[in-house]
Motif scaffolding. Sequence first.
Motif, short mmCIF file in Angstrom:
data_model
loop_
_atom_site.label_atom_id
_atom_site.label_comp_id
_atom_site.label_asym_id
_atom_site.label_seq_id
_atom_site.Cartn_x
_atom_site.Cartn_y
_atom_site.Cartn_z
N VAL A 195 0.83 -1.21 0.00
CA VAL A 195 0.00 0.00 0.00
C VAL A 195 0.86 1.25 0.00
O VAL A 195 0.54 2.24 -0.67
CB VAL A 195 -0.95 -0.01 1.21
CG1 VAL A 195 -1.69 1.33 1.33
CG2 VAL A 195 -1.97 -1.14 1.08
N ARG A 199 0.63 4.25 -2.66
CA ARG A 199 0.39 5.64 -2.25
C ARG A 199 1.49 6.56 -2.80
O ARG A 199 1.21 7.68 -3.25
CB ARG A 199 0.32 5.73 -0.73
CG ARG A 199 -0.05 7.11 -0.20
CD ARG A 199 -0.30 7.11 1.28
NE ARG A 199 -1.58 6.50 1.62
CZ ARG A 199 -1.73 5.33 2.23
NH1 ARG A 199 -0.66 4.62 2.57
NH2 ARG A 199 -2.92 4.87 2.51
N TYR A 227 -6.12 -4.01 0.88
CA TYR A 227 -5.43 -3.35 -0.24
C TYR A 227 -6.43 -2.70 -1.19
O TYR A 227 -6.23 -1.55 -1.62
CB TYR A 227 -4.55 -4.34 -0.99
CG TYR A 227 -3.65 -3.70 -2.02
CD1 TYR A 227 -2.35 -3.32 -1.70
CD2 TYR A 227 -4.10 -3.44 -3.32
CE1 TYR A 227 -1.52 -2.72 -2.64
CE2 TYR A 227 -3.28 -2.84 -4.26
CZ TYR A 227 -1.99 -2.49 -3.91
OH TYR A 227 -1.18 -1.88 -4.85
N ARG A 229 -9.45 -1.64 -0.60
CA ARG A 229 -10.04 -0.46 0.05
C ARG A 229 -9.08 0.71 0.00
O ARG A 229 -9.47 1.84 -0.32
CB ARG A 229 -10.40 -0.80 1.50
CG ARG A 229 -11.09 0.34 2.24
CD ARG A 229 -11.51 -0.07 3.64
NE ARG A 229 -10.37 -0.38 4.49
CZ ARG A 229 -9.99 -1.60 4.84
NH1 ARG A 229 -10.66 -2.65 4.41
NH2 ARG A 229 -8.96 -1.79 5.63
N ALA A 230 -7.80 0.45 0.27
CA ALA A 230 -6.80 1.51 0.21
C ALA A 230 -6.64 2.02 -1.22
O ALA A 230 -6.51 3.23 -1.45
CB ALA A 230 -5.46 1.01 0.74
N GLU A 233 -9.44 4.41 -2.05
CA GLU A 233 -9.26 5.71 -1.41
C GLU A 233 -8.16 6.52 -2.09
O GLU A 233 -8.32 7.72 -2.36
CB GLU A 233 -8.93 5.52 0.07
CG GLU A 233 -10.07 4.92 0.87
CD GLU A 233 -9.66 4.51 2.27
OE1 GLU A 233 -8.44 4.64 2.58
OE2 GLU A 233 -10.51 4.06 3.05
#
Length: 439
Positions: A195, A199, A227, A229-230, A233
């Motif tokens: 993640v 990012r 992962y 869900r991240a 976002e």
Amino acid sequence: MSSTPAGAIRTASQLAAFEGEHNQELLARYNRSLMGVFGTPQRVLVRGTGCTVWDADGKEYLDLLGGIAVNALGHADPFLTSIVSSQLATLGHVSNFFTSPTQIALAEKLLDLARAPEGSKVFFANSGTEANEAAFKLARRNAGTPEQPRTRIIALEGAFHGRTMGALALTAKKAYREPFEPMPGGVEHIPFGDVDALRAAVDRTVSAVVLEPIQGEVGVRPLPAGYLRAAREITREAGALLILDEVQSGVGRTGSWFAFQGEVAGGERILPDAMTLAMGLGSGFPIGALVTFGAEVSGLLTAGQHGTTFGGNPVATAAALATLHSLEARGLLQNASDVGAWLRGQLAATAGVVQVRGEGLLIGFDLAEDIAPGADQAALEAGFIINAPGPRTLRLAPPLILTRGQAGSFLEALPGILAAARQAAAAEQDAASNEKVTP
């Protein structure tokens, strides 16, 4: 008008094979006439029913690969066969100047199963790689502004998205890409399941992140919990599209209609901006799809910007509707979940198996030794079709109609299969050692 002589119409397999020819003769014909991009096939398969197929020598096999997650209903499913035959006898192809009731109904059904919001749309193709080509174009259309262009697409290490040029650019394996470089530009591969790496990579210059919820070609590797869900976002904050490749994991394979609705999503509601489907959608009949979620994303591709000659034809969409109906009516998502969970548990308790991964009936398991290719061959000799995507990894993606009894027959045979693979590996090693010491 003359009538068709009795007995003149035969099956395609009967028409294709010379009477009396077996695997060896037919494979020699194959090597003389077909391009060698797949190497020499292991067998010539001539018929099937349910989870069972037979080769040209009459040998029977339990198909635990399902055409690589394609034959969701198994082989020669009577309902699917009747629907395809009926549709072909009514209307086979109409071109994209027209549509058909089956095309419209299938698009509506997929949107319903995906619980898609208003404004969501479907584009039909003929395969998974074509669906991913459409997704690649969709990503390009999320181009940003002249002041802040979006020129980058993020994919993961270990990814396999297809072999046409756009899909190949998304695919991670260098051996697949390098013979055809330069690839379409802008694609970057970041570490799988990390993640923090995701990012760090995603900013306002990224048009899309393309992910498989479960990577199939590297041996069935689900994304870590949390992962997706991240990723949702992170992409939303940056204005990038989240595109999920569900070519292998979709259409009930994991026990949910789509993997992003199941355990890999961490039990939370995850909605991507788009997903691609194929493999099990037509249960053997070629069809793929790009599904876009919401009016804004669906409007990125407009008239004339993409197309297909055969995609979404009446026969393919009828086959897909029949597949979806059968999966629902026969409770096959629950069967995939139940039989898959039991099979994974039994595999984990098998000597020589060190790790088991997957969801539903998409299963990968690792061996303690580098004998997977030998186990693949030993399984074939024992009457089971499986796949070795790596030196220690075996993959199962059987029809979703697989019973516990059929799975149990493989489990009973597995210790002998692994023993035969070890024996073959030892013999090969001895032969190599003898060759080195021979003057």
